[in-house]
Design a protein around this motif. Structure first.
Motif: not given
Lengths: 195, 195
Positions: B58-59, B114-121, B126-135
């Motif tokens: 759900v997170t 999100t505090d209890e699912n650090g790896a998921m966060v 990483d996905e968000l900075t990956g998107q920025l990298t592509r732009i």
């Protein structure tokens, strides 16, 4: 009344910090502070009229330690404003990291105190962005920076570096890449100022 | 076993979100979720083997909603990379502000998750900075940006805008000057990228 004569505000604040560290901000009382100093609580109240005033003063002292460490960089007007701005940001980051890393209990204590003294924190943040504004203005004067509105740009730089000075991010300050990230961000900001 | 056949993972996640909002993350149980769906808790466990797996899923769904809203800006390669980068940052800020402002209880719930699912966060970041990298890479290719190391610069831009997307700063998103501050910062970053 000898103890009262030698009892300075500074001595009370030092003792208060130690009591806060030992008992935690929820439990520390003015009586604890008086006991640590070997004086009556009335003597403490002669300097700080309420417990809230004492907590506010100790918070201000903690915040002032940070801004005092930065003041020198503002007044070194014979040095390149670019180098001073980098040093200012680095000094701020290092001071915060050291506070958080060297004494986590005290850092956590002051996080509680700053949360309850919002007006004091805002004045502190205004002082810091004021320092940044003066360095940026020096850079505009000598042609180092191309900036039309120094206070707005100072705020933007302070906002951009939240990750490296806001206690909300203290957990991230121990990450292995944090200094590399800091340097990359400062580089990007410096380029923006010079553009 | 008709209820199980129509019981999709998505339906369970929708119900879980509603149960979390109603009971709070500390009290919500798989039995509550099953009850809300009118099925046995065994049926829920067939899709999510543990309560932790369900909370993690759900997170992820909540985090994906943010990244999905941004994906379109990454693939619009016929538009100016500068405009796409601004839009990306604005869309992220607006999405976070809306989540925090429209439904503060659910936002607080997801802060716990999100505090209890650090790896998921971390995967999400990483996905968000990956998107920025592509732009940024598109901007380097067409000469809009002067950047030597797009992933490092993407990270610097993401770091620089913490105030405008990190939930730790949600309280500040209602301040009157926040949008002006955001625009000033984006302007400075764009100048840095173009320098």
């Amino acid at each position: 009344m000898a103890p009262t004569e030698t009892l300075t505000a500074e001595r009370i604040l030092e003792a208060t910090e130690e009591v806060l560290r030992r008992h935690g901000p929820a439990k520390a009382t003015v009586v604890d502070v008086a006991r640590a100093l070997g004086v009556s609580h009335g003597s403490v109240y002669r300097h700080f009229r309420t417990k809230a005033a004492l907590r506010e003063a100790v918070t201000k002292r903690w915040l002032d330690r940070t801004s005092d460490a930065l003041t020198g960089l503002v007044t070194e007007t014979d040095r390149d404003p670019g180098a001073r701005l980098r040093d200012w940001l680095r000094t701020l980051f290092e001071a915060k990291r050291r506070k958080a890393g060297d004494d986590p209990e005290l850092f956590a204590t002051y996080k509680v105190l700053t949360d309850e003294n919002g007006a004091m924190v805002n004045a502190h943040l205004d002082e810091l962005t004021g320092q940044l504004t003066r360095i940026i203005e020096d850079g505009v004067t000598d042609g180092t920076f191309t900036v039309t509105d120094p206070p707005t740009t100072a705020r933007a730089i302070f906002d951009a570096t939240q990750l490296f000075h806001n206690p909300a991010h203290a957990q991230q300050w121990t990450e292995p890449d944090i200094v590399t990230e800091f340097e990359a961000l400062v580089e990007l900001l410096m380029r923006g100022l010079r553009a």
